[in-house]
Scaffold this motif. Sequence first.
Motif, PDB file in Angstrom:
ATOM      1  N   SER A   4       1.402  73.139 124.985  1.00 53.06           N
ATOM      2  CA  SER A   4       0.235  73.874 124.481  1.00 53.06           C
ATOM      3  C   SER A   4       0.293  73.915 122.961  1.00 53.06           C
ATOM      4  O   SER A   4       1.360  74.101 122.372  1.00 53.06           O
ATOM      5  N   PHE A   5      -0.862  73.733 122.338  1.00 52.77           N
ATOM      6  CA  PHE A   5      -0.969  73.679 120.882  1.00 52.77           C
ATOM      7  C   PHE A   5      -1.758  74.863 120.344  1.00 52.77           C
ATOM      8  O   PHE A   5      -2.768  75.272 120.935  1.00 52.77           O
ATOM      9  N   ALA A  52       3.580  74.521 120.442  1.00 54.30           N
ATOM     10  CA  ALA A  52       3.505  73.680 119.244  1.00 54.30           C
ATOM     11  C   ALA A  52       2.410  74.218 118.343  1.00 54.30           C
ATOM     12  O   ALA A  52       1.353  74.649 118.824  1.00 54.30           O
ATOM     13  N   VAL A  53       2.661  74.218 117.053  1.00 50.98           N
ATOM     14  CA  VAL A  53       1.709  74.716 116.060  1.00 50.98           C
ATOM     15  C   VAL A  53       1.385  73.582 115.099  1.00 50.98           C
ATOM     16  O   VAL A  53       2.277  72.859 114.656  1.00 50.98           O
ATOM     17  N   VAL A  54       0.091  73.433 114.784  1.00 49.45           N
ATOM     18  CA  VAL A  54      -0.328  72.408 113.833  1.00 49.45           C
ATOM     19  C   VAL A  54      -0.940  73.081 112.609  1.00 49.45           C
ATOM     20  O   VAL A  54      -1.889  73.863 112.732  1.00 49.45           O
ATOM     21  N   LEU A  55      -0.371  72.778 111.450  1.00 46.69           N
ATOM     22  CA  LEU A  55      -0.854  73.305 110.181  1.00 46.69           C
ATOM     23  C   LEU A  55      -1.690  72.244 109.469  1.00 46.69           C
ATOM     24  O   LEU A  55      -1.579  71.049 109.766  1.00 46.69           O
ATOM     25  N   PRO A  56      -2.504  72.641 108.505  1.00 51.45           N
ATOM     26  CA  PRO A  56      -3.336  71.672 107.780  1.00 51.45           C
ATOM     27  C   PRO A  56      -2.495  70.785 106.855  1.00 51.45           C
ATOM     28  O   PRO A  56      -1.277  70.930 106.739  1.00 51.45           O
ATOM     29  N   MET A  57      -3.180  69.889 106.180  1.00 52.50           N
ATOM     30  CA  MET A  57      -2.571  69.088 105.121  1.00 52.50           C
ATOM     31  C   MET A  57      -3.374  69.331 103.841  1.00 52.50           C
ATOM     32  O   MET A  57      -4.578  69.120 103.831  1.00 52.50           O
ATOM     33  N   LEU A  70       5.935  80.250 110.742  1.00 52.21           N
ATOM     34  CA  LEU A  70       7.382  80.361 110.591  1.00 52.21           C
ATOM     35  C   LEU A  70       7.906  81.724 111.039  1.00 52.21           C
ATOM     36  O   LEU A  70       9.058  81.844 111.465  1.00 52.21           O
ATOM     37  N   THR A  71       7.061  82.736 110.953  1.00 50.12           N
ATOM     38  CA  THR A  71       7.499  84.098 111.260  1.00 50.12           C
ATOM     39  C   THR A  71       7.423  84.421 112.749  1.00 50.12           C
ATOM     40  O   THR A  71       8.315  85.085 113.302  1.00 50.12           O
ATOM     41  N   HIS A  72       6.368  83.961 113.418  1.00 49.75           N
ATOM     42  CA  HIS A  72       6.106  84.396 114.788  1.00 49.75           C
ATOM     43  C   HIS A  72       6.423  83.348 115.847  1.00 49.75           C
ATOM     44  O   HIS A  72       6.275  83.632 117.048  1.00 49.75           O
ATOM     45  N   ALA A  73       6.826  82.165 115.456  1.00 52.54           N
ATOM     46  CA  ALA A  73       7.107  81.114 116.436  1.00 52.54           C
ATOM     47  C   ALA A  73       8.338  81.455 117.265  1.00 52.54           C
ATOM     48  O   ALA A  73       9.352  81.941 116.748  1.00 52.54           O
ATOM     49  N   ALA A  74       8.246  81.189 118.559  1.00 55.53           N
ATOM     50  CA  ALA A  74       9.381  81.392 119.458  1.00 55.53           C
ATOM     51  C   ALA A  74      10.419  80.286 119.234  1.00 55.53           C
ATOM     52  O   ALA A  74      10.099  79.224 118.702  1.00 55.53           O
ATOM     53  N   PRO A  75      11.661  80.530 119.627  1.00 53.31           N
ATOM     54  CA  PRO A  75      12.687  79.490 119.483  1.00 53.31           C
ATOM     55  C   PRO A  75      12.272  78.184 120.160  1.00 53.31           C
ATOM     56  O   PRO A  75      11.752  78.196 121.283  1.00 53.31           O
ATOM     57  N   GLY A  76      12.477  77.090 119.457  1.00 53.40           N
ATOM     58  CA  GLY A  76      12.138  75.777 119.992  1.00 53.40           C
ATOM     59  C   GLY A  76      10.726  75.321 119.729  1.00 53.40           C
ATOM     60  O   GLY A  76      10.351  74.185 120.073  1.00 53.40           O
ATOM     61  N   THR A  77       9.883  76.180 119.137  1.00 53.03           N
ATOM     62  CA  THR A  77       8.500  75.799 118.847  1.00 53.03           C
ATOM     63  C   THR A  77       8.462  74.636 117.860  1.00 53.03           C
ATOM     64  O   THR A  77       9.168  74.629 116.857  1.00 53.03           O
ATOM     65  N   ARG A  78       7.638  73.672 118.165  1.00 52.00           N
ATOM     66  CA  ARG A  78       7.418  72.548 117.245  1.00 52.00           C
ATOM     67  C   ARG A  78       6.337  72.946 116.247  1.00 52.00           C
ATOM     68  O   ARG A  78       5.269  73.405 116.653  1.00 52.00           O
ATOM     69  N   ILE A  79       6.584  72.743 114.971  1.00 47.75           N
ATOM     70  CA  ILE A  79       5.591  73.027 113.937  1.00 47.75           C
ATOM     71  C   ILE A  79       5.283  71.736 113.197  1.00 47.75           C
ATOM     72  O   ILE A  79       6.156  71.147 112.553  1.00 47.75           O
ATOM     73  N   PHE A  80       4.034  71.288 113.318  1.00 40.59           N
ATOM     74  CA  PHE A  80       3.576  70.075 112.654  1.00 40.59           C
ATOM     75  C   PHE A  80       2.747  70.455 111.437  1.00 40.59           C
ATOM     76  O   PHE A  80       1.875  71.321 111.514  1.00 40.59           O
ATOM     77  N   GLY A  81       3.006  69.797 110.326  1.00 42.50           N
ATOM     78  CA  GLY A  81       2.223  70.055 109.117  1.00 42.50           C
ATOM     79  C   GLY A  81       2.302  68.884 108.171  1.00 42.50           C
ATOM     80  O   GLY A  81       3.261  68.103 108.209  1.00 42.50           O
ATOM     81  N   GLY A  82       1.317  68.766 107.333  1.00 43.30           N
ATOM     82  CA  GLY A  82       1.322  67.717 106.325  1.00 43.30           C
ATOM     83  C   GLY A  82       1.817  68.247 104.995  1.00 43.30           C
ATOM     84  O   GLY A  82       1.318  69.252 104.493  1.00 43.30           O
ATOM     85  N   MET A  83       2.813  67.570 104.419  1.00 45.19           N
ATOM     86  CA  MET A  83       3.393  67.986 103.135  1.00 45.19           C
ATOM     87  C   MET A  83       3.945  69.400 103.223  1.00 45.19           C
ATOM     88  O   MET A  83       3.591  70.289 102.454  1.00 45.19           O
ATOM     89  N   LEU A  84       4.825  69.619 104.194  1.00 43.91           N
ATOM     90  CA  LEU A  84       5.466  70.927 104.348  1.00 43.91           C
ATOM     91  C   LEU A  84       6.303  71.233 103.107  1.00 43.91           C
ATOM     92  O   LEU A  84       6.973  70.350 102.563  1.00 43.91           O
TER      93      LEU A  84
END
Length: 265
Positions: A4-5, A52-57, A70-84
């Motif tokens: 789930s995203f 999984a969480v998708v952030l903008p670029m 970064l604050t509320h994600a559960a352990p193991g959550t995938r975070i995708f982002g452009g130019m993190l």
Amino acid sequence: MDLSFAILGGDARQRHLARLLREDGFAVITAGVPGEADFPGGYPTAVRAAQAVVLPMPASGAPDALFHALTHAAPGTRIFGGMLPPGPHPAHVRLHDYAKDEAFLLANADLTAEAAVSLLLRRMERPLTGSEILLCGFGRIGKLLARRLAALGAHVTVAARSAQARALAKILGYPSETTARLPELSRFDAVVNTVPACILPDAAEARPSCVLLELASSPGGFGDAAKAHPGYVLARGLPGVYAPAAAAACIHDAILQELSLEERL
């Protein structure tokens, strides 16, 4: 993959990305995405509800979304982002910077080059055919843009810092100069910059009709004096502005590629 995203923030690219992921069969919720319904509770609850969480670029351009991811994600959550932005980041999440994917960067560069041609056609006072264009930088965008401009009949001069880039430009048929010693600007109908470092502090030599097109990320290549020129155009993030659906497809493909690599490990 049953995943789930949560897509947070952004622009029209994120709306198209949500559609593409849903078409793949993923469960998708959104918060702060134009044209999409907000998940109840906004960013914090959306992050907690997804795997999984998708952030903008660029991700740094959406600080609220980044903070909540970064604050509320559960352990193991995938975070995708452009130019993190650089760390340190929480160790319990799995960060994926899709802007480091070479296939994504090339596809995004091609969209940028196409949009830049469109801008020049609308801003220049003469046709591209027979025009004189100074192209600063010969990376991904520079190479693809030079090819498009030359195909439309423009005379392209490349300015590049590295001897290797200048040699390649010459092999491909473009006169080349070093960025430390730029040619006389008065001869050009447009100057296009792809270098994220100030190489043109002043543009007093440029004709008033000359277009100064800034494509590079901050701080860009034009200094404050050059930005005062009547032909200066700031045009960052062109894929999201001119081709959001295609730009979203680039992000979508980069995310699926990363997930595919994970499955093989």
